[in-house]
Design an enzyme around this catalytic site. Structure first.
Site, PDB file in Angstrom:
ATOM      1  N   GLY A 290      90.079 -31.334  34.379  1.00  0.00           N
ATOM      2  CA  GLY A 290      91.375 -30.886  33.881  1.00  0.00           C
ATOM      3  C   GLY A 290      91.833 -29.571  34.472  1.00  0.00           C
ATOM      4  O   GLY A 290      93.035 -29.304  34.543  1.00  0.00           O
TER       5      GLY A 290
ATOM      6  N   GLU B 262      93.527 -30.617  37.550  1.00  0.00           N
ATOM      7  CA  GLU B 262      94.767 -31.298  37.172  1.00  0.00           C
ATOM      8  C   GLU B 262      95.849 -30.274  36.819  1.00  0.00           C
ATOM      9  O   GLU B 262      97.025 -30.461  37.143  1.00  0.00           O
ATOM     10  CB  GLU B 262      94.508 -32.240  36.002  1.00  0.00           C
ATOM     11  CG  GLU B 262      93.699 -33.468  36.405  1.00  0.00           C
ATOM     12  CD  GLU B 262      93.398 -34.383  35.246  1.00  0.00           C
ATOM     13  OE1 GLU B 262      93.773 -35.565  35.322  1.00  0.00           O
ATOM     14  OE2 GLU B 262      92.788 -33.925  34.253  1.00  0.00           O
TER      15      GLU B 262
ATOM     16  N   ALA C 217      87.773 -30.012  30.563  1.00  0.00           N
ATOM     17  CA  ALA C 217      87.774 -30.139  29.103  1.00  0.00           C
ATOM     18  C   ALA C 217      86.578 -29.413  28.497  1.00  0.00           C
ATOM     19  O   ALA C 217      85.503 -29.323  29.100  1.00  0.00           O
ATOM     20  CB  ALA C 217      87.746 -31.606  28.714  1.00  0.00           C
TER      21      ALA C 217
ATOM     22  N   GLU D  28      85.504 -36.630  36.805  1.00  0.00           N
ATOM     23  CA  GLU D  28      85.407 -37.379  35.552  1.00  0.00           C
ATOM     24  C   GLU D  28      84.521 -38.619  35.631  1.00  0.00           C
ATOM     25  O   GLU D  28      83.908 -39.011  34.630  1.00  0.00           O
ATOM     26  CB  GLU D  28      86.807 -37.772  35.068  1.00  0.00           C
ATOM     27  CG  GLU D  28      87.609 -36.648  34.458  1.00  0.00           C
ATOM     28  CD  GLU D  28      88.336 -35.787  35.496  1.00  0.00           C
ATOM     29  OE1 GLU D  28      89.149 -34.950  35.092  1.00  0.00           O
ATOM     30  OE2 GLU D  28      88.091 -35.977  36.713  1.00  0.00           O
TER      31      GLU D  28
END
Length: 323
Positions: free
Chosen positions: A170, A173, A125, A193
Site C-alpha cells: 500500500g 500504491e 498495511a 501482496e
C-alpha cells in the site's frame, strides 16, 4: 533528514520566543477534532519540521503549509516510526482529512508526500492491526484505504511522492497515485501482496501497468519483486533516482526543488494541465484533444492569463494569483 527536519521545525524566533525548538510541537495549531482523534497537525513555516516520534495517534501524520517564497507548497509527512509508517485505521482517517483540506484550499500549488521516519516511506498495511480485525472488518477497511488513495490521485494540484526508503504494498500504491515519484537510489519499492496470498487492493494492479508496461507490471506483481531506486527509474516507475545523502532525505530535497519550479507557474493553468493529461490519457486521441480544448477554454477568461501576457510584454516576472 536534516532538511526535512528543518521543514517541520517551528521557527520560534518568529513567534517572539514563545516556544523553544524543543517545545515547538506543543505550540502547534491542530485541526478541529473529529470524534476522539484530532485531525492532522497543520503547521506553518518556511521549511518542513523536527521529527517527532510519539505513540499519540494525532502524531501519525504531520502536515506543513510552507510560507515565504515556498508559499503554496504543502508537505505531508507520515510519522509512525514504531510501525514503519504502516497504514492503520487512524492514518487513513488523518490522511482523508488532510487531503480534504488541501483539496478545498485554492492557495495550494503542489503537495509533497514523504516520510518523517528514516529509511522508510510506507511499509504497506498495518498487518498487526489487520490480524486483530474480524474477517468482516477487512473488506470495509481495504475499501476505505482504496478510496483514500483514489482521493489522493484526484487532488487537483501536482502531487510528488518523495521516496527516501521502503515503499511496499500500500505504500507504493500511495506513491503510484501521485503525479510524480522521486526516489533515492537506496529506496526499495514493490507490490509484494502475493507473498501474503492476496493481491494489491488499493489500485496497484491498475496504476502500475499504466505507469510502466503491462508485462513488466505483471512480472513485478506476480513475483512480488522489490526493486531499488536506480532500477525503478530504469523501469519508469519513478521519474528520477537521486543518490542518497547522509541525512537520508535526498528524494525529499529533489521533490522540494521540483515543487519550487512549479510554484511560480500559473496555478489555474497547472491544474488544467493536470486535468487534461489525467482525463485525456484514458481516452482516444480525438476525445483527448477535445478535453484539452475544454480545459484551455477555462483559462481564457482568467486574470492570470492577462497577467502572463502583460508580464511577457513588460519583460518582468508575472505575479499570478490564481484568478
Amino acid at each position: 533528514m536534516a532538511a526535512l527536519m528543518q521543514t517541520f521545525r517551528v521557527q520560534a524566533a518568529h513567534r517572539g520566543g514563545a516556544c523553544s525548538l524543543m517545545a515547538a510541537l506543543s505550540c502547534t495549531r491542530h485541526f478541529d477534532i473529529i470524534g476522539a482523534v484530532p485531525r492532522a497537525v497543520r503547521l506553518h513555516g518556511p521549511a518542513a519540521a523536527a521529527r517527532h516520534y510519539s505513540s499519540d495517534p494525532k502524531d501519525d501524520l504531520r502536515v506543513r503549509y510552507l510560507d515565504g517564497e515556498d508559499d503554496g507548497i504543502v508537505v505531508v509527512g507520515i510519522n509512525r516510526a514504531k510501525a514503519k509508517n504502516a497504514i492503520s485505521k487512524n492514518l487513513v482517517k488523518m490522511m482523508f482529512e488532510a487531503v480534504e483540506d488541501i483539496k478545498n484550499n485554492n492557495k495550494v500549488r503542489s503537495v509533497i508526500f514523504c516520510s518523517l521516519v528514516p529509511g522508510i516511506f510506507c511499509a504497506g498495511a498495518d498487518l498487526k492491526e489487520r490480524a486483530k480485525m474480524q474477517q468482516s472488518e477487512v473488506g470495509p477497511f481495504v475499501s476505505k484505504a482504496r478510496a483514500l488513495i483514489t482521493e489522493l490521485g484526484n487532488l487537483p494540484v501536482p502531487t510528488i511522492a518523495a521516496i527516501d526508503g521502503a515503499a511496499l504494498g500500500g505504500g507504493l500504491e500511495m506513491a503510484l497515485a501521485c503525479d510524480i515519484r522521486i526516489a533515492s537510489n537506496t529506496a526499495k519499492m514493490g507490490l509484494v501482496e502475493t507473498k501474503l496470498a492476496i493481491i494489491p487492493g488499493a489500485g496497484g494492479t491498475q496504476r502500475l501497468p499504466r505507469v510502466i508496461s503491462v508485462s513488466l507490471a505483471k512480472e513485478l506483481i506476480f513475483a512480488a519483486r522489490v526493486v531499488d531506486g536506480t532500477e525503478a527509474c530504469r523501469l519508469g516507475l519513478v521519474s528520477k533516482s537521486v543518490e542518497q545523502n547522509k541525512s537520508g532525505d535526498a528524494a525529499y530535497l529533489q521533490a522540494l526543488e521540483l515543487a519550487r519550479e512549479i510554484n511560480p507557474q500559473g496555478p489555474i493553468a497547472v491544474r488544467m494541465a493536470k486535468l487534461a493529461i489525467n482525463q485525456g490519457i484514458e481516452v482516444d486521441l480525438s476525445t483527448g484533444l477535445a478535453i484539452e480544448e475544454a480545459c484551455y477554454a477555462q483559462l481564457i477568461p482568467t486574470k492570470d492569463r492577462l497577467e502572463g501576457l502583460a508580464a511577457f510584454k513588460e519583460k518582468r516576472r508575472p505575479q499570478f494569483k490564481g484568478e
